[in-house]
Design an enzyme around this catalytic site. Structure first.
Site, short mmCIF file in Angstrom:
data_model
loop_
_atom_site.label_atom_id
_atom_site.label_comp_id
_atom_site.label_asym_id
_atom_site.label_seq_id
_atom_site.Cartn_x
_atom_site.Cartn_y
_atom_site.Cartn_z
CB ALA A 83 59.47 44.24 -51.54
CE LYS A 94 60.00 39.57 -48.96
NZ LYS A 94 58.93 39.39 -49.97
N GLY A 95 55.51 40.68 -46.74
CA GLY A 95 54.57 39.85 -46.00
C GLY A 95 53.11 40.11 -46.32
CD GLU A 103 57.87 36.35 -48.56
OE1 GLU A 103 57.10 36.25 -49.52
OE2 GLU A 103 57.90 37.35 -47.83
#
Ligand code: 5RP
Length: 217
Positions: A83, A94-95, A103
Protein backbone atom coordinates in the site's frame (compact mmCIF):
# COMPACT_ATOMS: atom_id res chain seq x y z
CA UNK A 1 19.61 0.14 10.51
CA UNK A 2 17.65 -1.68 7.75
CA UNK A 3 16.94 0.24 4.55
CA UNK A 4 13.39 0.66 3.24
CA UNK A 5 14.07 -2.01 0.62
CA UNK A 6 15.35 -4.43 3.28
CA UNK A 7 12.20 -3.78 5.35
CA UNK A 8 10.02 -4.46 2.27
CA UNK A 9 11.83 -7.74 1.71
CA UNK A 10 11.48 -8.75 5.39
CA UNK A 11 7.74 -8.11 5.45
CA UNK A 12 7.24 -9.88 2.12
CA UNK A 13 8.99 -12.95 3.49
CA UNK A 14 6.87 -12.83 6.67
CA UNK A 15 3.71 -13.04 4.54
CA UNK A 16 4.75 -16.49 3.30
CA UNK A 17 3.46 -17.88 6.63
CA UNK A 18 -0.08 -17.09 5.38
CA UNK A 19 0.33 -19.11 2.18
CA UNK A 20 -1.35 -22.48 2.65
CA UNK A 21 -2.69 -24.06 -0.54
CA UNK A 22 -4.86 -23.50 -3.60
CA UNK A 23 -4.75 -20.26 -5.58
CA UNK A 24 -3.77 -16.94 -4.04
CA UNK A 25 -4.16 -13.32 -5.15
CA UNK A 26 -1.00 -11.30 -5.66
CA UNK A 27 -0.66 -7.52 -5.72
CA UNK A 28 1.58 -5.12 -7.57
CA UNK A 29 4.60 -3.00 -6.66
CA UNK A 30 8.05 -3.37 -5.20
CA UNK A 31 6.88 -4.99 -1.93
CA UNK A 32 4.64 -7.39 -3.88
CA UNK A 33 7.64 -8.19 -6.09
CA UNK A 34 9.64 -9.26 -3.03
CA UNK A 35 6.64 -11.40 -2.04
CA UNK A 36 6.61 -13.08 -5.47
CA UNK A 37 10.33 -13.81 -5.17
CA UNK A 38 9.76 -15.38 -1.73
CA UNK A 39 6.71 -17.27 -3.04
CA UNK A 40 8.87 -18.86 -5.72
CA UNK A 41 10.74 -20.76 -2.98
CA UNK A 42 7.49 -22.42 -1.74
CA UNK A 43 5.61 -22.58 -5.04
CA UNK A 44 4.98 -26.31 -4.62
CA UNK A 45 2.47 -25.50 -1.83
CA UNK A 46 0.06 -23.66 -4.16
CA UNK A 47 -1.69 -24.36 -7.44
CA UNK A 48 -0.92 -20.88 -8.67
CA UNK A 49 -1.92 -17.24 -8.42
CA UNK A 50 -4.24 -14.57 -9.78
CA UNK A 51 -2.27 -11.45 -10.71
CA UNK A 52 -3.39 -7.86 -10.17
CA UNK A 53 -1.38 -6.54 -13.14
CA UNK A 54 0.44 -7.61 -16.27
CA UNK A 55 3.75 -6.87 -14.52
CA UNK A 56 2.87 -9.19 -11.64
CA UNK A 57 1.68 -11.91 -14.04
CA UNK A 58 4.99 -11.69 -15.89
CA UNK A 59 7.03 -11.93 -12.69
CA UNK A 60 4.98 -14.89 -11.42
CA UNK A 61 5.44 -16.72 -14.73
CA UNK A 62 9.17 -15.97 -14.74
CA UNK A 63 9.37 -17.95 -11.48
CA UNK A 64 7.33 -20.83 -12.93
CA UNK A 65 4.21 -19.99 -10.88
CA UNK A 66 1.02 -20.67 -12.90
CA UNK A 67 -1.18 -17.59 -13.41
CA UNK A 68 -4.96 -18.05 -13.39
CA UNK A 69 -7.65 -15.86 -14.93
CA UNK A 70 -9.84 -14.50 -12.12
CA UNK A 71 -12.94 -15.66 -14.01
CA UNK A 72 -11.85 -19.26 -13.56
CA UNK A 73 -11.64 -18.90 -9.78
CA UNK A 74 -14.57 -18.81 -7.31
CA UNK A 75 -12.68 -17.55 -4.31
CA UNK A 76 -9.19 -16.90 -3.05
CA UNK A 77 -8.07 -17.64 0.50
CA UNK A 78 -5.71 -14.67 0.61
CA UNK A 79 -4.70 -11.56 -1.32
CA UNK A 80 -1.26 -10.17 -0.55
CA UNK A 81 -0.36 -6.62 -1.56
CA UNK A 82 1.44 -3.48 -0.47
CA UNK A 83 0.00 0.00 0.00
CA UNK A 84 1.07 3.60 -0.35
CA UNK A 85 -0.55 4.49 2.97
CA UNK A 86 -2.50 2.58 5.64
CA UNK A 87 -4.16 3.68 8.87
CA UNK A 88 -4.67 1.83 12.15
CA UNK A 89 -8.25 1.24 10.93
CA UNK A 90 -6.77 -0.78 8.01
CA UNK A 91 -8.02 1.74 5.45
CA UNK A 92 -5.54 1.97 2.60
CA UNK A 93 -4.55 4.36 -0.15
CA UNK A 94 -3.17 2.42 -3.10
CA UNK A 95 -2.43 2.73 -6.79
CA UNK A 96 0.97 4.39 -6.81
CA UNK A 97 1.92 1.70 -9.32
CA UNK A 98 -1.25 2.29 -11.34
CA UNK A 99 -2.79 -1.14 -10.77
CA UNK A 100 -5.56 -0.02 -8.42
CA UNK A 101 -8.56 -1.33 -10.39
CA UNK A 102 -7.33 -4.87 -10.84
CA UNK A 103 -6.01 -4.84 -7.27
CA UNK A 104 -9.46 -3.91 -5.97
CA UNK A 105 -11.13 -6.58 -8.09
CA UNK A 106 -8.79 -9.38 -7.01
CA UNK A 107 -8.98 -8.24 -3.37
CA UNK A 108 -12.79 -8.37 -3.55
CA UNK A 109 -12.65 -12.09 -4.31
CA UNK A 110 -10.25 -12.89 -1.47
CA UNK A 111 -11.33 -14.00 1.98
CA UNK A 112 -8.38 -12.28 3.65
CA UNK A 113 -6.47 -9.16 2.53
CA UNK A 114 -2.94 -9.23 3.90
CA UNK A 115 -1.27 -5.86 3.56
CA UNK A 116 2.53 -5.87 3.60
CA UNK A 117 4.22 -2.55 4.30
CA UNK A 118 7.33 -0.98 5.69
CA UNK A 119 6.85 1.36 8.64
CA UNK A 120 6.81 4.54 6.51
CA UNK A 121 3.37 3.57 5.14
CA UNK A 122 1.49 3.68 8.48
CA UNK A 123 -0.14 7.13 8.77
CA UNK A 124 -2.72 8.73 11.09
CA UNK A 125 -4.75 10.16 8.18
CA UNK A 126 -4.72 9.16 4.49
CA UNK A 127 -4.00 11.72 1.79
CA UNK A 128 -0.41 12.96 2.00
CA UNK A 129 0.25 10.55 -0.89
CA UNK A 130 -1.67 11.68 -4.02
CA UNK A 131 -4.90 9.71 -4.46
CA UNK A 132 -4.96 7.87 -7.83
CA UNK A 133 -8.25 7.89 -9.72
CA UNK A 134 -8.52 5.67 -12.83
CA UNK A 135 -10.67 7.28 -15.50
CA UNK A 136 -12.00 6.41 -18.94
CA UNK A 137 -9.80 8.55 -21.25
CA UNK A 138 -12.64 10.62 -22.80
CA UNK A 139 -13.82 11.57 -19.29
CA UNK A 140 -10.51 12.76 -17.88
CA UNK A 141 -11.23 16.52 -18.08
CA UNK A 142 -14.79 16.12 -16.86
CA UNK A 143 -13.68 14.01 -13.88
CA UNK A 144 -10.81 16.43 -13.15
CA UNK A 145 -13.32 19.32 -12.89
CA UNK A 146 -15.50 17.27 -10.53
CA UNK A 147 -12.49 16.43 -8.36
CA UNK A 148 -11.63 20.14 -8.11
CA UNK A 149 -15.17 20.73 -6.81
CA UNK A 150 -14.44 18.15 -4.10
CA UNK A 151 -11.42 20.25 -3.06
CA UNK A 152 -8.74 18.22 -4.83
CA UNK A 153 -5.96 19.19 -7.22
CA UNK A 154 -5.87 16.53 -9.98
CA UNK A 155 -2.80 15.93 -12.14
CA UNK A 156 -2.87 13.67 -15.17
CA UNK A 157 -0.25 10.92 -14.89
CA UNK A 158 1.78 10.18 -18.02
CA UNK A 159 0.71 6.55 -17.91
CA UNK A 160 -1.83 4.15 -19.40
CA UNK A 161 -3.24 1.42 -17.15
CA UNK A 162 -3.44 -2.27 -18.04
CA UNK A 163 -7.12 -1.53 -18.77
CA UNK A 164 -6.26 1.17 -21.34
CA UNK A 165 -7.34 4.03 -19.06
CA UNK A 166 -5.72 7.14 -17.59
CA UNK A 167 -4.93 8.09 -13.99
CA UNK A 168 -5.53 11.40 -12.23
CA UNK A 169 -3.35 11.80 -9.11
CA UNK A 170 -5.22 14.00 -6.66
CA UNK A 171 -3.54 16.08 -3.96
CA UNK A 172 -5.07 18.46 -1.45
CA UNK A 173 -7.87 16.17 -0.25
CA UNK A 174 -8.53 15.92 3.47
CA UNK A 175 -9.51 12.27 3.78
CA UNK A 176 -11.27 12.26 7.14
CA UNK A 177 -13.88 9.69 6.05
CA UNK A 178 -12.22 7.28 3.57
CA UNK A 179 -15.30 5.04 3.22
CA UNK A 180 -17.52 7.98 2.22
CA UNK A 181 -14.93 9.55 -0.10
CA UNK A 182 -14.24 6.23 -1.83
CA UNK A 183 -17.95 5.90 -2.64
CA UNK A 184 -18.35 9.57 -3.60
CA UNK A 185 -15.47 9.53 -6.11
CA UNK A 186 -16.54 6.18 -7.56
CA UNK A 187 -19.95 7.68 -8.34
CA UNK A 188 -18.49 10.33 -10.67
CA UNK A 189 -19.35 9.40 -14.24
CA UNK A 190 -16.21 8.28 -16.06
CA UNK A 191 -14.39 7.04 -12.95
CA UNK A 192 -13.43 3.37 -13.06
CA UNK A 193 -12.28 3.29 -9.46
CA UNK A 194 -10.15 5.22 -7.02
CA UNK A 195 -7.23 4.22 -4.81
CA UNK A 196 -9.11 4.30 -1.51
CA UNK A 197 -9.45 0.76 -0.21
CA UNK A 198 -11.70 1.51 2.74
CA UNK A 199 -15.06 -0.16 2.05
CA UNK A 200 -13.04 -3.36 1.97
CA UNK A 201 -10.12 -2.70 4.31
CA UNK A 202 -7.16 -4.99 5.00
CA UNK A 203 -7.75 -7.88 7.39
CA UNK A 204 -4.13 -8.23 8.45
CA UNK A 205 -1.34 -5.68 8.38
CA UNK A 206 2.22 -6.93 8.48
CA UNK A 207 4.38 -3.92 9.20
CA UNK A 208 8.15 -4.06 8.92
CA UNK A 209 9.86 -1.92 11.55
CA UNK A 210 13.44 -1.58 12.74
CA UNK A 211 12.41 -3.88 15.63
CA UNK A 212 11.02 -6.61 13.38
CA UNK A 213 7.75 -7.36 11.59
CA UNK A 214 4.66 -6.46 13.64
CA UNK A 215 1.24 -8.00 13.01
CA UNK A 216 -2.04 -6.04 13.34
CA UNK A 217 -5.45 -7.63 12.81
C1 5RP B 1 0.32 -0.44 -6.89
C2 5RP B 1 0.07 -0.33 -5.45
C3 5RP B 1 1.19 -0.66 -4.52
O1 5RP B 1 0.73 -1.58 -3.58
C4 5RP B 1 1.66 0.56 -3.82
O2 5RP B 1 1.96 1.55 -4.78
C5 5RP B 1 2.88 0.28 -2.94
O3 5RP B 1 3.98 0.04 -3.76
P1 5RP B 1 5.40 -0.35 -3.19
O4 5RP B 1 5.28 -1.71 -2.59
O5 5RP B 1 6.30 -0.32 -4.41
O6 5RP B 1 5.81 0.69 -2.17
O7 5RP B 1 -1.00 0.01 -4.99
O8 5RP B 1 -0.78 -0.03 -7.66
Amino acid sequence: MATQDELKQQVAEAAIAYVKEGIIGVGTGSTANYFIDALAKVKGKIDGAVASSEATAQRLRSHGIPVFDLNSVDSLEIYVDGADEITEHMHMLKGGGGALTREKIVAAVAKKFICICDQTKLVPVLGAFPLPVEVIPMAQSQVARALVKLGGIPKLRDFTTDNGNKILDVTGLKIMDPVALEAQINQLVGVVTNGLFAARPADVLLLATQDGVKTYQ
